[in-house]
Design an enzyme around this catalytic site. Structure first.
Site, PDB file in Angstrom:
ATOM      1  N   GLY A  15      -8.669   5.588   1.840  1.00 44.67           N
ATOM      2  CA  GLY A  15      -9.095   4.717   0.747  1.00 44.67           C
ATOM      3  C   GLY A  15     -10.358   3.935   1.107  1.00 44.67           C
ATOM      4  CG  LEU A  67       2.552   5.389  -1.601  1.00 42.70           C
ATOM      5  CD1 LEU A  67       1.691   4.893  -2.758  1.00 42.70           C
ATOM      6  CD2 LEU A  67       2.861   4.254  -0.647  1.00 42.70           C
ATOM      7  CB  SER A  88      -1.581   1.189  -4.423  1.00 38.72           C
ATOM      8  OG  SER A  88      -0.923   0.987  -5.658  1.00 38.72           O
ATOM      9  CE1 TYR A 159      -4.630   0.175  -9.275  1.00 39.46           C
ATOM     10  CE2 TYR A 159      -5.727  -1.537 -10.557  1.00 39.46           C
ATOM     11  CZ  TYR A 159      -5.385  -0.990  -9.340  1.00 39.46           C
ATOM     12  OH  TYR A 159      -5.787  -1.604  -8.175  1.00 39.46           O
ATOM     13  CE  LYS A 163      -2.588  -2.881  -6.468  1.00 40.66           C
ATOM     14  NZ  LYS A 163      -2.561  -2.163  -5.160  1.00 40.66           N
TER      15      LYS A 163
END
Length: 319
Positions: A15, A67, A88, A159, A163
């Protein structure tokens, strides 16, 4: 901070933020474990770390972990004193089914926390997002801070919900399991600045679209801006500082920007690109969101780069 015996797990190693964080930890003498969903990207990860000035050595270990699955997490967490949970899902295109993002984000948090308890990790720092703070309606002029929460029941993009729910899950686990771990959260706004590798984050893609002339009118919203290097610094403060225990910290520069602000900045400061960038109608002043970064600044003496510097660093990387 120079301690090669101290090991840190950074999840989601390829990432944008994670690779910068891994590189900084290695420069500071730490050993680092990281996770990838696909080990075929291990070479790419090493190339990115080396591009950031870190020589290849055995202080970085890469583990395969997803994940959505238990497999691999116990090995990744083993012998780590700290965890920076950055992995994520963040798609370029929002899925039709919001659970495609919510389930892995939520379940990934629980997997990491459960393994952290078993491995007797000292502190877990979750990289959440301003998405979990500032996407429920407030009165005009309201200044968002760490006491604010996005309501997961509000109509928002998948999204944003993912989160929010992931961070709520994190704090719920902390409440139910006090004393087993130390818990802390960083909530970055849009992350910009220099990047390496072929993966273009959503925020970097926004700047790419402005430069490529794909943004022909201002969509009428504004957003916080922070440089990736400052987000890394804040994570390391939150990882180590006793004052961070049990707290969340917004990572943002002093300013928020609109697409028209970014277009004007590029035209002014990078005139060689001016002909590519459309003239955008200015955003109405009432549309500018207000975000406080005072907590991070006062707690850690954290002084982030300006929004303009972060944006121009992105532009210079693209061109």
């Amino acid at each position: 901070m120079m301690n090669q015996k101290t090991k840190v797990l950074v999840t989601g190693g390829t990432g944008f933020l994670a690779v910068q964080t891994i590189s900084q930890l290695l420069r500071n003498g730490y050993s680092v474990n990281t996770t990838l969903r696909d080990l075929n990207r291990k070479r790419e990860l090493w190339e990115n770390v080396q591009e950031l000035g870190v020589a290849k050595d055995d202080r970085l270990e890469v583990f395969q972990a997803d994940l959505t699955e238990d497999k691999g997490w116990a090995d990744a967490v083993k012998d780590c004193e700290y965890i920076l949970h950055m992995a994520s899902p963040f798609p370029q295109v929002q899925p039709e089914d919001e659970n495609e993002l919510i389930v892995p984000a939520r379940d990934g948090v629980l997997r990491v926390l459960k393994e952290a308890v078993l491995a007797k990790v000292k502190r877990v720092v979750l990289t959440s997002s301003f998405a979990a703070v500032g996407y429920s309606r407030k009165p005009e002029g309201y200044v968002f801070n760490e006491t604010d929460w996005t309501d997961p029941k509000d109509e928002n993009l998948p999204y944003i919900k993912s989160k929010t729910i992931a961070e709520l899950t994190f704090w719920e686990f902390a409440k139910e399991n006090p004393g087993l771990l130390e818990y802390a959260v960083v909530n970055p706004v849009g992350i910009f600045g220099p990047y390496v590798g072929k993966d273009i984050s959503t925020s970097i893609g926004m700047i790419q679209n402005v430069i490529d002339g794909k943004i022909k009118e201002d969509p009428g919203f504004t957003f916080g801006v922070v440089d990736v290097r400052d987000v890394v610094d804040l994570h390391l403060e939150v990882m180590l500082n006793p004052k961070a225990k049990g707290e969340r910290f917004i990572a943002s520069s002093e300013s928020v920007l609109s697409f028209s602000d970014i277009a004007d900045l590029i035209k002014k400061e990078r005139p060689n690109l001016s002909s590519l960038v459309h003239n955008l109608k200015p955003t109405h002043p009432s549309s500018y969101i207000k975000i406080s970064n005072e907590k991070a600044k006062k707690t850690f003496n954290w002084n982030p780069r300006s929004a303009n510097e972060a944006i121009l660093a992105t532009v210079d990387n693209i061109r």
